[in-house]
Design a protein around this motif. Structure first.
Motif, PDB file in Angstrom:
ATOM      1  N   LYS A   1      -9.028 -46.566 -12.210  1.00  0.00           N
ATOM      2  CA  LYS A   1      -8.480 -47.796 -12.836  1.00  0.00           C
ATOM      3  C   LYS A   1      -7.941 -48.673 -11.936  1.00  0.00           C
ATOM      4  CE  LYS A   1      -9.219 -45.446 -16.733  1.00  0.00           C
ATOM      5  NZ  LYS A   1     -10.427 -45.878 -17.390  1.00  0.00           N
ATOM      6  N   VAL A   2      -8.356 -48.561 -10.513  1.00  0.00           N
ATOM      7  CA  VAL A   2      -7.965 -49.731  -9.651  1.00  0.00           C
ATOM      8  C   VAL A   2      -9.344 -50.098  -8.807  1.00  0.00           C
ATOM      9  CG1 VAL A   2      -5.691 -48.787  -9.167  1.00  0.00           C
ATOM     10  CG2 VAL A   2      -7.395 -47.984  -7.828  1.00  0.00           C
ATOM     11  N   ASP A   3      -9.085 -51.376  -8.068  1.00  0.00           N
ATOM     12  CA  ASP A   3     -10.573 -51.755  -7.452  1.00  0.00           C
ATOM     13  C   ASP A   3     -10.294 -51.595  -5.773  1.00  0.00           C
ATOM     14  OD1 ASP A   3      -8.499 -53.440  -6.577  1.00  0.00           O
ATOM     15  OD2 ASP A   3      -9.322 -55.169  -7.500  1.00  0.00           O
ATOM     16  N   SER A   4      -9.231 -50.810  -5.514  1.00  0.00           N
ATOM     17  CA  SER A   4      -9.166 -50.497  -4.058  1.00  0.00           C
ATOM     18  C   SER A   4      -7.755 -49.570  -3.776  1.00  0.00           C
ATOM     19  CB  SER A   4      -8.797 -51.653  -3.246  1.00  0.00           C
ATOM     20  OG  SER A   4      -7.615 -52.410  -3.470  1.00  0.00           O
ATOM     21  N   LEU A   5      -8.050 -48.829  -2.618  1.00  0.00           N
ATOM     22  CA  LEU A   5      -7.074 -47.840  -2.225  1.00  0.00           C
ATOM     23  C   LEU A   5      -6.520 -47.982  -0.850  1.00  0.00           C
ATOM     24  CD1 LEU A   5      -8.649 -44.378  -3.712  1.00  0.00           C
ATOM     25  CD2 LEU A   5      -6.697 -45.646  -4.842  1.00  0.00           C
ATOM     26  N   PRO A   6      -5.194 -48.057  -0.780  1.00  0.00           N
ATOM     27  CA  PRO A   6      -4.662 -48.126   0.650  1.00  0.00           C
ATOM     28  C   PRO A   6      -5.151 -46.869   1.844  1.00  0.00           C
ATOM     29  CG  PRO A   6      -3.084 -47.281  -0.776  1.00  0.00           C
ATOM     30  CD  PRO A   6      -3.981 -47.533  -1.589  1.00  0.00           C
ATOM     31  N   ALA A   7      -5.605 -47.629   2.988  1.00  0.00           N
ATOM     32  CA  ALA A   7      -5.937 -46.594   3.758  1.00  0.00           C
ATOM     33  C   ALA A   7      -5.400 -46.906   5.265  1.00  0.00           C
ATOM     34  CB  ALA A   7      -7.804 -46.562   3.821  1.00  0.00           C
ATOM     35  N   GLN A   8      -5.460 -45.985   6.032  1.00  0.00           N
ATOM     36  CA  GLN A   8      -5.089 -45.857   7.408  1.00  0.00           C
ATOM     37  C   GLN A   8      -6.192 -45.510   8.127  1.00  0.00           C
ATOM     38  OE1 GLN A   8      -1.392 -43.936   8.475  1.00  0.00           O
ATOM     39  NE2 GLN A   8      -1.316 -44.792  10.470  1.00  0.00           N
ATOM     40  N   ARG A   9      -6.671 -46.422   9.244  1.00  0.00           N
ATOM     41  CA  ARG A   9      -7.732 -45.985   9.744  1.00  0.00           C
ATOM     42  C   ARG A   9      -7.375 -45.690  11.413  1.00  0.00           C
ATOM     43  NH1 ARG A   9     -12.322 -47.404   6.754  1.00  0.00           N
ATOM     44  NH2 ARG A   9     -11.856 -49.065   5.249  1.00  0.00           N
ATOM     45  N   VAL A  10      -7.886 -44.400  11.572  1.00  0.00           N
ATOM     46  CA  VAL A  10      -7.287 -44.080  13.094  1.00  0.00           C
ATOM     47  C   VAL A  10      -8.559 -43.835  13.961  1.00  0.00           C
ATOM     48  CG1 VAL A  10      -6.285 -41.873  14.038  1.00  0.00           C
ATOM     49  CG2 VAL A  10      -5.539 -42.673  11.858  1.00  0.00           C
ATOM     50  N   PRO A  11      -8.645 -44.548  15.007  1.00  0.00           N
ATOM     51  CA  PRO A  11      -9.887 -44.640  15.664  1.00  0.00           C
ATOM     52  C   PRO A  11      -9.809 -43.113  16.571  1.00  0.00           C
ATOM     53  CG  PRO A  11      -8.071 -46.119  16.857  1.00  0.00           C
ATOM     54  CD  PRO A  11      -7.818 -45.632  15.383  1.00  0.00           C
ATOM     55  N   VAL A  12     -10.934 -42.819  16.831  1.00  0.00           N
ATOM     56  CA  VAL A  12     -10.972 -41.294  17.278  1.00  0.00           C
ATOM     57  C   VAL A  12     -12.403 -41.293  18.246  1.00  0.00           C
ATOM     58  CG1 VAL A  12     -11.511 -38.941  17.116  1.00  0.00           C
ATOM     59  CG2 VAL A  12     -10.244 -40.169  15.213  1.00  0.00           C
ATOM     60  N   GLY A  13     -12.192 -40.751  19.422  1.00  0.00           N
ATOM     61  CA  GLY A  13     -13.339 -40.718  20.598  1.00  0.00           C
ATOM     62  C   GLY A  13     -13.711 -42.271  21.181  1.00  0.00           C
ATOM     63  N   SER A  14     -14.851 -42.283  21.601  1.00  0.00           N
ATOM     64  CA  SER A  14     -15.321 -43.486  22.203  1.00  0.00           C
ATOM     65  C   SER A  14     -16.592 -44.168  21.424  1.00  0.00           C
ATOM     66  CB  SER A  14     -15.799 -43.031  23.719  1.00  0.00           C
ATOM     67  OG  SER A  14     -14.567 -42.698  24.348  1.00  0.00           O
ATOM     68  N   PRO A  15     -16.746 -45.525  21.888  1.00  0.00           N
ATOM     69  CA  PRO A  15     -17.849 -46.187  21.221  1.00  0.00           C
ATOM     70  C   PRO A  15     -19.287 -45.204  21.435  1.00  0.00           C
ATOM     71  CG  PRO A  15     -16.543 -47.694  22.102  1.00  0.00           C
ATOM     72  CD  PRO A  15     -15.967 -46.491  22.705  1.00  0.00           C
ATOM     73  N   GLY A  16     -20.081 -45.118  20.771  1.00  0.00           N
ATOM     74  CA  GLY A  16     -21.300 -44.291  21.076  1.00  0.00           C
ATOM     75  C   GLY A  16     -21.170 -42.789  20.604  1.00  0.00           C
ATOM     76  N   ASP A  17     -19.950 -42.132  20.523  1.00  0.00           N
ATOM     77  CA  ASP A  17     -19.861 -40.845  19.743  1.00  0.00           C
ATOM     78  C   ASP A  17     -20.383 -41.050  18.478  1.00  0.00           C
ATOM     79  OD1 ASP A  17     -18.504 -40.370  22.137  1.00  0.00           O
ATOM     80  OD2 ASP A  17     -16.897 -40.239  21.368  1.00  0.00           O
ATOM     81  N   TYR A  18     -21.404 -40.153  18.252  1.00  0.00           N
ATOM     82  CA  TYR A  18     -22.429 -40.225  17.153  1.00  0.00           C
ATOM     83  C   TYR A  18     -22.329 -38.905  16.077  1.00  0.00           C
ATOM     84  CZ  TYR A  18     -26.652 -42.031  14.821  1.00  0.00           C
ATOM     85  OH  TYR A  18     -27.470 -42.430  14.224  1.00  0.00           O
ATOM     86  N   LYS A  19     -22.415 -39.384  14.636  1.00  0.00           N
ATOM     87  CA  LYS A  19     -22.458 -38.501  13.457  1.00  0.00           C
ATOM     88  C   LYS A  19     -21.262 -37.494  13.402  1.00  0.00           C
ATOM     89  CE  LYS A  19     -27.221 -39.184  12.852  1.00  0.00           C
ATOM     90  NZ  LYS A  19     -28.486 -38.647  12.087  1.00  0.00           N
ATOM     91  N   PRO A  20     -20.096 -37.957  13.305  1.00  0.00           N
ATOM     92  CA  PRO A  20     -19.140 -36.870  13.158  1.00  0.00           C
ATOM     93  C   PRO A  20     -19.196 -36.199  11.980  1.00  0.00           C
ATOM     94  CG  PRO A  20     -18.104 -39.312  12.712  1.00  0.00           C
ATOM     95  CD  PRO A  20     -19.702 -39.287  12.893  1.00  0.00           C
ATOM     96  N   CYS A  21     -18.328 -34.948  11.938  1.00  0.00           N
ATOM     97  CA  CYS A  21     -18.091 -34.041  11.165  1.00  0.00           C
ATOM     98  C   CYS A  21     -16.792 -33.472  10.916  1.00  0.00           C
ATOM     99  CB  CYS A  21     -19.445 -33.020  10.967  1.00  0.00           C
ATOM    100  SG  CYS A  21     -19.247 -31.864   9.717  1.00  0.00           S
TER     101      CYS A  21
END
Length: 316
Positions: A17-37
């Motif tokens: 029932k909302v159009d967005s949720l608050p989020a905290q984005r945490v950078p991990v790794g380096s540019p070019g690190d690919y396809k995380p799991c």
């Protein structure tokens, strides 16, 4: 909320029932690190894996083309605070790319990978499949190789690839899909938590019958396995849209472009014959994962890779 400086958009909200949720984005790794799991261990620690590609000089002839040699390294990060901070990366001495975690009910960690021909460490002459296994939370690993030579009908040079995940069945046994070009596909089963494996059922997929020789990638490659409530085996499959029926009411995108691959669902009651059905996704959508929520519902995440921006990760 303090620190929650971003938002996740909610499209077609129903329960939320909302159009967005608050989020905290945490950078991990380096540019070019690919396809995380990412995976959750029984003690609450989070593991995150990805891989990194580095050109090492020189080339290798692959099907008539000179391709630069690379080294692809599997990376491992850890978090003990729910993903707010991460240690690493630890560069694992394991062959392969596109690592994908499965955590078994006893905490055993399994990681599927495939190993490209242009990786300097691959001297087999074809794309190989490995399963890495850890019984101590990813601190030490053993590696199992699934040789293409062991598959009936395999031809030298043919790519091998496994399902993305390993499926733990209700009886405690494990299932892994493994296949090659040319429509050779099998289920492998393990009865000792993934320490050893045996080739089991040969698999047929109704929608691909009669075109096996035309398949230039394994049907099991990147598939995600699941066990339905009635015991059926399910597989979300990424396929070439030119070789799959068109989505009802649409025309296939023109040209050959793997960004236009799409996801369909296969279902089997015996592990041998797999019936096709539509999943409800569109062209250019792939890389699925399934998570069972506490209330029993399933959360499906996937990537919109082309055709319907904004591109990126979605969840239903």
């Amino acid at each position: 909320m303090e620190g929650w400086n971003d938002r996740v958009e909610v499209v077609n909200p129903k329960r939320l029932k909302v159009d967005s949720l608050p989020a905290q984005r945490v950078p991990v790794g380096s540019p070019g690190d690919y396809k995380p799991c990412v995976a959750l261990l029984p003690d609450g620690e989070l593991l995150l894996t990805a891989f990194r590609t580095t050109e090492v000089g020189g080339t290798r002839n692959i099907r008539g083309y000179e391709v630069p040699l690379v080294r692809e390294d599997v990376l491992l990060f850890r978090s003990r605070d729910g993903g707010l901070t991460w240690s690493g990366p630890e560069v694992l001495d394991l062959p392969g790319r596109e690592p994908y975690f499965t955590v078994l009910s006893d905490g055993t960690v399994l990681m599927t990978v495939h190993h490209l021909i242009q990786d300097v460490r691959n001297e087999a002459g074809y794309v190989q499949t490995y399963l890495h296994r850890s019984a101590d939370g990813g601190r030490t690993w053993t590696t199992i190789r699934f040789p293409g030579e062991d598959l009936p009908g395999w031809r030298p040079g043919w790519t091998t690839c496994s399902s993305r995940n390993v499926l733990e069945l209700r009886d405690g046994s494990l299932v892994l899909g493994l296949g090659t070009e040319g429509g050779i596909n099998y289920l492998y089963r393990s009865y000792d938590r993934g320490a050893t494996w045996e080739r089991a059922e040969e698999c047929r997929f109704d929608v691909y019958e009669g075109m096996e020789e035309e398949l230039n990638s394994p049907v099991w490659g990147e598939a995600v396995l699941w066990e339905a409530g009635n015991g059926d085996l399910l597989a979300i499959h990424r396929g070439d849209c030119r070789k799959l029926p068109p989505i009802p009411g649409t025309e296939r995108p023109d040209g050959h472009w793997d960004h236009h691959d799409r996801m369909v669902l296969f279902r089997s009651s015996d592990g041998r014959f797999w019936r096709y059905s539509e999943l409800g996704s569109y062209y250019g959508e792939m890389y699925p994962a399934i998570l069972k929520l506490r209330d029993g519902r399933l959360l499906l995440t996937f990537t919109v890779r082309d055709l319907r921006p904004p591109l990126g990760v979605r969840a239903v």
